[in-house]
Motif scaffolding. Structure first.
Motif, mmCIF file in Angstrom:
data_model
loop_
_atom_site.group_PDB
_atom_site.id
_atom_site.type_symbol
_atom_site.label_atom_id
_atom_site.label_comp_id
_atom_site.label_asym_id
_atom_site.label_seq_id
_atom_site.Cartn_x
_atom_site.Cartn_y
_atom_site.Cartn_z
ATOM 1 N N VAL A 14 0.851 -1.178 0.000
ATOM 2 C CA VAL A 14 0.000 0.000 0.000
ATOM 3 C C VAL A 14 0.887 1.227 0.000
ATOM 4 O O VAL A 14 1.789 1.348 0.826
ATOM 5 C CB VAL A 14 -0.933 0.019 1.242
ATOM 6 N N THR A 15 0.636 2.119 -0.926
ATOM 7 C CA THR A 15 1.395 3.353 -1.006
ATOM 8 C C THR A 15 0.560 4.474 -0.423
ATOM 9 O O THR A 15 -0.610 4.637 -0.787
ATOM 10 C CB THR A 15 1.734 3.684 -2.475
ATOM 11 N N SER A 16 1.142 5.245 0.466
ATOM 12 C CA SER A 16 0.395 6.359 1.040
ATOM 13 C C SER A 16 0.647 7.603 0.208
ATOM 14 O O SER A 16 1.710 7.785 -0.374
ATOM 15 C CB SER A 16 0.801 6.602 2.493
ATOM 16 N N GLU A 18 0.236 11.787 0.366
ATOM 17 C CA GLU A 18 -0.014 12.930 1.236
ATOM 18 C C GLU A 18 -1.064 13.821 0.585
ATOM 19 O O GLU A 18 -0.958 14.180 -0.581
ATOM 20 C CB GLU A 18 1.271 13.729 1.453
#
Length: 143
Positions: A14-16, A18
């Protein structure tokens, strides 16, 4: 089970991302656009009422009902539900805009209130918003 990996034990990456806060101008724009969306279906009801009241269909159709069916694909019932809902919506705008309350976004949300007096409509809507009640689900004639 086949020789493929067991999906229950698969790894997921999972890539967060911003997310930046909205500027004051963006917040105003969002609120303005949200209000336009909220009003859209009810503007249709007001337009239908004016078309009916001024008989602006008369050059092409004998009746308002025929006109709505041919032009918009609306049944008689659907057209009148939209017109009734626009009256309730206008009544709710008076109170909700003053206190920045959520407005209805669909005809079915105000359908149960069309037979109530304006003051009762406002009270019911404010209570429904407070309690998180979806009035469309309470309507026995909901689609």
């Amino acid at each position: 089970m086949s020789n493929e990996e067991d999906p229950v034990s698969a790894d997921i990456t999972v890539t967060s991302v911003e997310v930046s806060e909205l500027t004051e101008e963006e917040q105003r724009d969002r609120l303005h656009l949200e209000r336009r969306v909220e009003r859209a279906v009810f503007e249709a009801g007001k337009a239908l009422a004016e078309l009916r009241d001024r008989r602006l269909y008369r050059s092409t159709h004998r009746t308002f009902e025929e006109y709505c069916r041919d032009r918009f694909g609306h049944s008689r019932r659907q057209s009148y539900l939209l017109m009734d809902a626009s009256v309730v919506f206008d009544n709710l705008v008076e109170i909700c805009d003053q206190i920045d309350h959520k407005l209805p976004t669909a005809e079915g949300q105000v359908r149960p209130m069309t037979k109530l007096e304006p003051q009762e409509q406002q009270e019911v809507w404010l209570k429904a918003v407070e309690l998180g009640v979806d009035l469309a689900k309470l309507s026995p004639s909901a689609n």
